[in-house]
Design an enzyme around this catalytic site. Structure first.
Site, PDB file in Angstrom:
ATOM      1  CB  SER A  29       4.296  18.471  -1.544  1.00 11.04           C
ATOM      2  OG  SER A  29       4.795  18.847  -0.267  1.00 11.04           O
ATOM      3  CG  ASP A 183      10.848  13.319   1.712  1.00 13.78           C
ATOM      4  OD1 ASP A 183      10.292  12.816   2.711  1.00 13.78           O
ATOM      5  OD2 ASP A 183      10.221  13.949   0.845  1.00 13.78           O
ATOM      6  CG  HIS A 186       6.893  15.111   1.246  1.00  8.63           C
ATOM      7  ND1 HIS A 186       8.183  15.416   0.856  1.00  8.63           N
ATOM      8  CD2 HIS A 186       6.115  16.166   0.880  1.00  8.63           C
ATOM      9  CE1 HIS A 186       8.192  16.604   0.270  1.00  8.63           C
ATOM     10  NE2 HIS A 186       6.957  17.083   0.271  1.00  8.63           N
TER      11      HIS A 186
END
Length: 220
Positions: A29, A183, A186
């Site tokens: 990601s 979150d 990230h």
């Protein structure tokens, strides 16, 4: 006059094509730019950083959110186009968060690097990441040792901990709110920029390796 202009174009085109370096950024990601606008992820931010410094580079985004080194081991075979000059490998964070065996992670990364290099022996840059405190101290020690071991054994360029700037924050809790997404895992755009400053110099080394290899192969 038109004939002269056409001749110049024909002469200059091969030089321009040679100057461009094509690098695949293969990862999870982070490479995919999860949660960020298309122009704010790691790949476009790094490409701009290089362009400002005079490097004619095309970065090819090959990130897959949630990917692990096991998934990458399978996916790498069809993720690197034949005209790729070099590969940046960014995998391992999800393995660490799940708690996968460091020995298995290491084995997967060796296979990924072999596939990325291919018959052309492309230059590779490995982006490591040190374990977060969610894992036990013995696990962290074993996991953190993966990166230098692999880089030494396979003679590839290495950034041992791509999020090292996050660990150097003077006011960690306050500053993390600016560099991380909600979150808390990230990077936000500000965090991506810190990462690029950390890995950028090694990417320049990767480009230099690629150019040297191209020259050597041209003489053969």
């Amino acid at each position: 006059m038109k004939r002269i202009a056409l001749t110049l174009i024909l002469l200059l085109t091969p030089l321009a094509a040679w100057a461009e370096t094509r690098i695949v950024v293969f990862g999870d990601s982070i490479a995919a730019g999860f949660g960020l606008p298309p122009d704010q992820g790691l790949v476009p931010t790094l490409e701009r950083w290089l362009s400002v410094r005079g490097y004619d580079v095309t970065l090819i985004q090959a990130g897959l959110s949630g990917d692990t080194t096991f998934g990458g081991r399978v996916r790498i075979k069809w993720s690197v186009p034949p005209d790729t000059d070099a590969v940046i490998i960014e995998l391992g964070a999800n393995d660490m968060l799940v708690g996968f065996d460091p020995d298995g992670i290491k084995s997967n990364l060796h296979t990924i690097i072999d596939s990325a290099q291919g018959a052309r022996q492309r230059p590779v840059l490995l982006l490591g990441i040190y374990a977060l405190p969610v894992r036990s101290a013995p696990y962290r020690q074993k996991f953190d040792a993966i990166w230098q071991s692999i880089a030494s054994q396979q003679d590839v360029l290495l950034v041992p901990d791509m999020i090292a700037p996050f660990r150097r924050l003077s006011q960690p809790e306050r500053e993390r709110r600016k560099i991380l997404q909600s979150d808390r895992l990230h990077p936000a755009q500000a965090g991506v920029e810190l990462m690029v400053e950390e890995i950028g110099p090694k990417v320049i080394e990767l480009i230099a390796q690629t150019k040297a290899q191209t020259k050597a192969q041209a003489k053969e």
